[in-house]
Design an enzyme around this catalytic site. Sequence first.
Site, PDB file in Angstrom:
ATOM      1  N   ARG A  67       0.830  -1.205   0.000  1.00 29.47           N
ATOM      2  CA  ARG A  67       0.000   0.000   0.000  1.00 29.47           C
ATOM      3  C   ARG A  67       0.865   1.256   0.000  1.00 29.47           C
ATOM      4  O   ARG A  67       0.530   2.251  -0.639  1.00 29.47           O
ATOM      5  CB  ARG A  67      -0.972  -0.003   1.194  1.00 29.47           C
ATOM      6  CG  ARG A  67      -1.994   1.104   1.047  1.00 29.47           C
ATOM      7  CD  ARG A  67      -3.383   0.714   1.454  1.00 29.47           C
ATOM      8  NE  ARG A  67      -4.002  -0.387   0.806  1.00 29.47           N
ATOM      9  CZ  ARG A  67      -4.748  -0.302  -0.309  1.00 29.47           C
ATOM     10  NH1 ARG A  67      -4.912   0.839  -0.927  1.00 29.47           N
ATOM     11  NH2 ARG A  67      -5.328  -1.373  -0.789  1.00 29.47           N
ATOM     12  N   HIS A 110       2.171   1.586  -3.503  1.00 33.79           N
ATOM     13  CA  HIS A 110       1.044   2.023  -4.334  1.00 33.79           C
ATOM     14  C   HIS A 110       0.798   3.523  -4.176  1.00 33.79           C
ATOM     15  O   HIS A 110       0.549   4.224  -5.156  1.00 33.79           O
ATOM     16  CB  HIS A 110      -0.209   1.224  -3.943  1.00 33.79           C
ATOM     17  CG  HIS A 110      -1.464   1.690  -4.589  1.00 33.79           C
ATOM     18  ND1 HIS A 110      -2.391   2.469  -3.936  1.00 33.79           N
ATOM     19  CD2 HIS A 110      -1.954   1.488  -5.835  1.00 33.79           C
ATOM     20  CE1 HIS A 110      -3.397   2.730  -4.746  1.00 33.79           C
ATOM     21  NE2 HIS A 110      -3.166   2.142  -5.900  1.00 33.79           N
TER      22      HIS A 110
END
Length: 196
Positions: free
Chosen positions: A35, A38
Site C-alpha cells: 500500500r 502504491h
Amino acid sequence: MNRVVHPIEQESFRRLRARLDTSHFPPLTRAVVERVIHSAADLEYASDLVMDEGDLVRAHAALHSGAPVVVDVEMVAAGITRRETVCRLKDAGSGPGLTRSAHAVRLAYEQVGPGALWVIGCAPTALEELLTLDASPALVIGLPVGFVGAAESKEALRASGLPAVSNVSEKGGSAVAAAALNALLYHPLSSSEETS
C-alpha cells in the site's frame, strides 16, 4: 462490511506485483509495503521500510478493537479513509524549544492517553516529541519526510524499541503514512483476532 476495490486500484496492484515480488513478506508486512508503494509509485520502499510482523499483528488487533488513531497533520487524516482520527495541530502553539507540531502531539496525548496508534507523516519534531512521552503506543507509523531531522527521528524511533513502521531514508510524507495505516484498516481480521 467489505471494502469495494475500484478497478483502477486492482490494476495498479496487479502492475505493482508484476514488477516486484512481495510474496516473501508476512501478510501484514506485505499489506503495508504494497500500500505504501502504491501510494507513492516508488518500488524502493520495499527495501526502505522497517517493521516487525508481530508488532503489526498486535497493532491490527488494537486498531480493529477501537484504539484511537492520532495524526500529526490534517493531510494524514485526509488520507485515512475509514476511521476517525485525532489531530490537535489547530489547537497547538509554538514556543521556545517546542514546535507547533510537537505541542500538538502533547495535546493529543493528553486527550487519548496510552494505547493509541500514532501516524506521523509530516513533522520530524512531532515524532521526536512522541518519543519523550510515556505513550505506550499500540503502533507508531513514523514516516515524516524531509532533509532536516526526518531520517534521524526515524532512527530514534527504531532505537526506542516501540512497535513501529518506519523507513531508513529521508523520504516519507502524509500519503505514505496514511497508506501504512490504511493497509492495517483494510486487511481482514483473522479468526484468532476475531475471537480474542
